[in-house]
Design an enzyme around this catalytic site. Structure first.
Site, PDB file in Angstrom:
ATOM      1  N   ALA A 181       0.897  -1.309  -0.159  1.00  0.00           N
ATOM      2  CA  ALA A 181       0.141   0.061   0.067  1.00  0.00           C
ATOM      3  C   ALA A 181       0.810   1.210  -0.073  1.00  0.00           C
ATOM      4  CB  ALA A 181      -1.038   0.165   1.226  1.00  0.00           C
TER       5      ALA A 181
ATOM      6  N   SER B   3       1.489   8.981  -6.286  1.00  0.00           N
ATOM      7  CA  SER B   3       1.658  10.155  -5.881  1.00  0.00           C
ATOM      8  C   SER B   3       2.668  11.020  -6.808  1.00  0.00           C
ATOM      9  CB  SER B   3       1.739  10.430  -4.664  1.00  0.00           C
ATOM     10  OG  SER B   3       0.659   9.943  -3.819  1.00  0.00           O
TER      11      SER B   3
ATOM     12  N   ALA C 197       2.058   1.646  -3.458  1.00  0.00           N
ATOM     13  CA  ALA C 197       1.006   2.122  -4.367  1.00  0.00           C
ATOM     14  C   ALA C 197       1.014   3.628  -4.141  1.00  0.00           C
ATOM     15  CB  ALA C 197      -0.167   1.347  -4.010  1.00  0.00           C
ATOM     16  N   GLU C 198       0.851   4.091  -3.133  1.00  0.00           N
ATOM     17  CA  GLU C 198       0.473   5.428  -2.718  1.00  0.00           C
ATOM     18  C   GLU C 198       1.894   6.368  -3.239  1.00  0.00           C
ATOM     19  OE1 GLU C 198      -1.361   8.779   0.001  1.00  0.00           O
ATOM     20  OE2 GLU C 198      -1.678   6.666   0.353  1.00  0.00           O
ATOM     21  N   ALA C 199       2.848   5.730  -3.002  1.00  0.00           N
ATOM     22  CA  ALA C 199       3.957   6.811  -3.346  1.00  0.00           C
ATOM     23  C   ALA C 199       4.153   6.893  -4.819  1.00  0.00           C
ATOM     24  CB  ALA C 199       5.560   6.120  -2.816  1.00  0.00           C
TER      25      ALA C 199
END
Length: 154
Positions: A50, A58, A53-55
């Site tokens: 997770a 972004s 994925a966010e990194a």
């Protein structure tokens, strides 16, 4: 350790994730599953997936933002469909589904690869990240955008 990589995203570096490509259309990278990325059963921790994925979504969101504004994740949904164990080679790829002036939606997929050939990939996780992408960049953090853009193929 490459200081530029750590400046891009220190958390990714901590887990051994390396960025391979940054563009408004795709952000990709890879890692070998290490001990510090695993839950007690020696499989890749879902929280690490997770975080990655966010990194990477972004980073892509910033590069895809027409004005290179600061982005912030407002919703992350992730499904883990198979496991990756200690020592497995994992690749990740984030691609935009929608790039607006205010909201972006990115799809992120994770595969484990056969160590003998990169042609054999097994999907292990799929994520969707919604980003707010019109936030001002604080003056004290202006160089962060420069670091991200130095990786990008614009």
């Amino acid at each position: 350790m490459d200081r530029r990589r750590e400046d891009l995203d220190g958390a990714l570096t901590t887990f051994g994730f390396e960025i391979d490509e940054v563009s408004p259309e795709k952000v990709s990278g890879h890692m070998e599953v290490r001990e510090k990325c695993c839950q007690p059963y020696k499989v890749l921790h879902g929280g690490v997936t997770a975080l990655i994925a966010e990194a990477i979504a972004s980073i892509g969101g910033h590069v895809a933002s027409p004005e290179k504004r600061r982005v912030a994740g407002v919703n992350l949904s992730i499904s883990h469909v198979k496991s990756a164990k200690l020592g497995d080679y994992v690749v990740a790829e984030a691609t935009p589904l929608s790039v607006g002036k205010t909201i972006q939606v990115w799809d992120v997929r994770f595969w484990k690869c056969d160590s003998s050939t990169s042609d054999v990939k097994t999907l292990i996780s799929s994520a969707r990240l919604t980003l707010l992408c019109n936030l001002p960049v604080p003056e004290s953090h202006r160089k962060v955008g420069d670091i991200i853009n130095s990786y990008a193929k614009l």
